[in-house]
Motif scaffolding. Structure first.
Motif: not given
Length: 176
Positions: A123-147
């Motif tokens: 997935w990491e190789v095939a889906d650069h937009l997904g990684k960027a979506a998570v990386d836009q959050s300040t940390d993984a916890y913030s991404w989980f809160l938003a999603e």
């Protein structure tokens, strides 16, 4: 009123709007728009077109439609798109979110035994937009809160499908 705004959109943006009827939880980002519409090249273009048409609102990096517009999108989707097309959109969303969950877990704790490492490597190789979506959050916890609402609703919806969507049980298991 909704119909006139909808009809002024290009066919691609009409499709993006209809597929937002499948949205889960509250608010989505451009990555989710890309997954739903299977358009990784121009999700920002679709989001801007939908905002200009007054069909979605932007709140920071996230987009949402009023409940009545969501219902209208879902009605248009059921009339204009086949069950198979709707299923494919949900499948893309599930696979993308499953990747994001694993990526976020791995970012938070690289030794987490719950991470599906084999899937994540591909997935990491095939889906650069997904990684960027998570990386836009300040940390993984913030991404989980938003999603969180989107993830739970999508897992429940997928597991209720007949037959269950391939990544539905995997997403549900990864969340609990």
């Amino acid at each position: 009123v909704f119909a006139s705004s909808y009809e002024r959109l290009s066919p691609e943006n009409q499709r993006a709007f209809r597929l937002l009827g499948l949205r889960t939880g509250k608010g989505i980002d451009t990555y989710s728009i890309a997954l739903l519409s299977d358009d990784v090249r121009t999700p920002n273009h679709s989001a801007v077109a939908l905002i200009r048409a007054g069909l979605v609102e932007q709140h920071g990096p996230r987009f949402d439609a009023h409940d009545l517009l969501h219902i209208y999108a879902l009605e248009r989707l059921e009339v204009q798109d086949s069950e198979a097309d709707r299923r494919l959109a949900i499948d893309r969303l599930l696979e993308g979110y499953y990747g994001c969950v694993n990526y976020a877990f791995n970012r938070k704790n690289p030794t987490n035994p719950m991470v599906d490492r084999k899937f994540l490597q591909t997935w990491e190789v095939a889906d650069h937009l997904g990684k960027a979506a998570v990386d836009q959050s300040t940390d993984a916890y913030s991404w989980f809160l938003a999603e969180r609402a989107n993830l739970v609703d999508l897992a429940v919806r997928a597991c209720k499908m007949d037959p269950p969507a391939a990544y539905g049980p995997r997403l549900a298991y990864s969340l609990f």
